[in-house]
Scaffold this active site. Structure first.
Site, PDB file in Angstrom:
ATOM      1  CG  ASP A  26      -1.789   1.401   1.431  1.00 50.91           C
ATOM      2  OD1 ASP A  26      -2.462   1.423   0.442  1.00 50.91           O
ATOM      3  OD2 ASP A  26      -1.882   2.053   2.579  1.00 50.91           O
ATOM      4  CB  SER A  27       0.267   4.674  -0.497  1.00 51.17           C
ATOM      5  OG  SER A  27      -0.782   4.888   0.387  1.00 51.17           O
ATOM      6  CB  CYS A  89      -3.286   0.641  -2.311  1.00 46.98           C
ATOM      7  SG  CYS A  89      -3.235   2.252  -2.918  1.00 46.98           S
ATOM      8  CD  GLU A 169      -0.242   6.685   6.272  1.00 42.09           C
ATOM      9  OE1 GLU A 169       1.178   6.729   6.931  1.00 42.09           O
ATOM     10  OE2 GLU A 169      -0.410   5.815   5.610  1.00 42.09           O
ATOM     11  CB  CYS A 203      -9.400   4.788   0.813  1.00 43.10           C
ATOM     12  SG  CYS A 203      -7.604   5.168   1.516  1.00 43.10           S
ATOM     13  CG  HIS A 205      -4.835   5.211   4.568  1.00 43.44           C
ATOM     14  ND1 HIS A 205      -4.393   4.563   3.447  1.00 43.44           N
ATOM     15  CD2 HIS A 205      -3.714   5.389   5.131  1.00 43.44           C
ATOM     16  CE1 HIS A 205      -3.072   4.883   3.392  1.00 43.44           C
ATOM     17  NE2 HIS A 205      -2.605   5.247   4.582  1.00 43.44           N
TER      18      HIS A 205
HETATM   19  N1  DGL Z   1      -4.902   3.271   0.891  1.00 44.05           N
HETATM   20  C1  DGL Z   1      -4.725   3.648  -0.455  1.00 44.05           C
HETATM   21  C2  DGL Z   1      -6.180   3.460  -1.007  1.00 44.05           C
HETATM   22  O1  DGL Z   1      -6.801   2.330  -0.537  1.00 44.05           O
HETATM   23  C3  DGL Z   1      -4.579   5.242  -0.502  1.00 44.05           C
HETATM   24  C4  DGL Z   1      -4.097   6.255   0.238  1.00 44.05           C
HETATM   25  C5  DGL Z   1      -3.319   7.131  -0.455  1.00 44.05           C
HETATM   26  O2  DGL Z   1      -3.805   8.237  -0.860  1.00 44.05           O
HETATM   27  O3  DGL Z   1      -1.967   7.129  -0.580  1.00 44.05           O
HETATM   28  O4  DGL Z   1      -6.423   4.151  -1.764  1.00 44.05           O
END
Ligand code: DGL
Length: 295
Positions: A26-27, A89, A169, A203, A205
């Site tokens: 993931d990012s 991600c 984050e 997402c 996150h």
């Molecule tokens: N966790 C990532 C997603 O599911 C993206 C978060 C980011 O913008 O880096 O899209």
């Protein structure tokens, strides 16, 4: 060739093929929500997780940049040796799957958008679904397309929520700031008489905000994400490839980050993965990766 080997020579001891970890990236820390579900579903598997924290967020970047970053993340994991890849991600799943298939043919790859869409259509009763995601995921329309494929005619209201990535984050999952941001993003969609009955966290996150989102969206709204359905998809894929569940052992976990390993470890705890700062290895995607099997 007979069962004994070439020209009837006695076969040596049968050495089972070495099973390698499942790679996950993931990012940042968001993919840990998917990793948690993977470890619960496949407790005997080893996992190698990479958070590209140096280049986060992905969700504000162009499709080409997200695809290029994703191929680089996968390259590092492939060089370490993995048997399958989970793109934990949504933004990368929306834009990078064709590039990953082209770069690593033969590597089984599972993204999170299709499983997230499947969870949404299974949950909705009214056929109106809200998708909360990054700007890039919303712009690309991958969720709307996946949901339409699975249940034609479903109404999809997409809301880009980039601030949630920064808050996650930061490890801020509750409190006045999170509530204010949630109201700002959700009120327009959920105040309407024909509001969505299902909210998909598009997402990785975002699942840490589920309690706040439930309060803001209203108690009748079902909240789903892609973690459990992705874990099911990975289990099905491994089983289809003849891999038997490794129930006799507890799998290992290695965590890699491209920046701030201490911060990654600290915030990782908020995402349910307890690790000591020294357990997160700092990696540099610009360096040639070590050869497979040497890590
Ligand atoms: N966790 C990532 C997603 O599911 C993206 C978060 C980011 O913008 O880096 O899209």
């Amino acid at each position: 060739m007979g069962a004994d080997g070439p020209r009837g020579a006695p076969a040596g001891p049968l050495v089972p093929p070495r099973l390698r970890p499942v790679g996950v990236f993931d990012s940042g820390v968001g993919g840990l929500t998917v990793l948690g579900a993977l470890r619960a579903r496949l407790p005997g598997e080893d996992f190698l997780y990479l958070g590209d924290t140096a280049r986060l967020p992905y969700g504000t970047k162009s499709a080409d940049t997200v695809a290029r970053y994703s191929v680089q993340c996968a390259g590092l994991l492939v060089a370490r040796g993995i048997d399958a890849l989970v793109v934990a991600c949504n933004t990368a799943s929306a834009f990078a799957l064709p590039a990953l298939a082209a770069a690593y043919p033969g590597l089984p790859v599972v993204g999170v958008v299709e499983p997230g869409a499947a969870a949404a259509v299974a949950a909705t009763r009214t056929g109106h679904v809200a998708v909360l995601a990054t700007e890039a995921t919303v712009r690309g329309g991958a969720y709307a397309r996946a949901i339409e494929r699975l249940r034609p005619g479903t109404r999809v209201t997409s809301v880009a929520c980039p601030l949630f990535v920064a808050l996650a984050e930061e490890g801020w999952t509750d409190g006045a700031v999170v509530h204010a941001v949630a109201h700002r993003y959700l009120d327009a969609a959920f105040a309407a008489a024909d509001a969505p009955d299902t909210l998909v966290l598009g997402c990785t996150h975002f699942p840490v905000f589920a309690p706040v989102l439930r309060e803001v969206a209203g108690p009748g709204v079902r909240i789903v994400d892609s973690a459990a359905t992705t874990a099911e998809a990975v289990a099905a894929l491994l089983s289809a490839r003849g891999r038997t569940p490794r129930d006799d052992r507890r799998g290992t976990l290695r965590l890699l980050a491209t920046d701030g390993p201490e911060r990654f470890a600290r915030v990782g705890a908020v995402f349910g993965i307890a690790v000591a700062p020294g357990d997160v290895e700092l990696v540099d995607l610009a360096q040639p990766p070590p050869a497979a099997g040497t890590a």
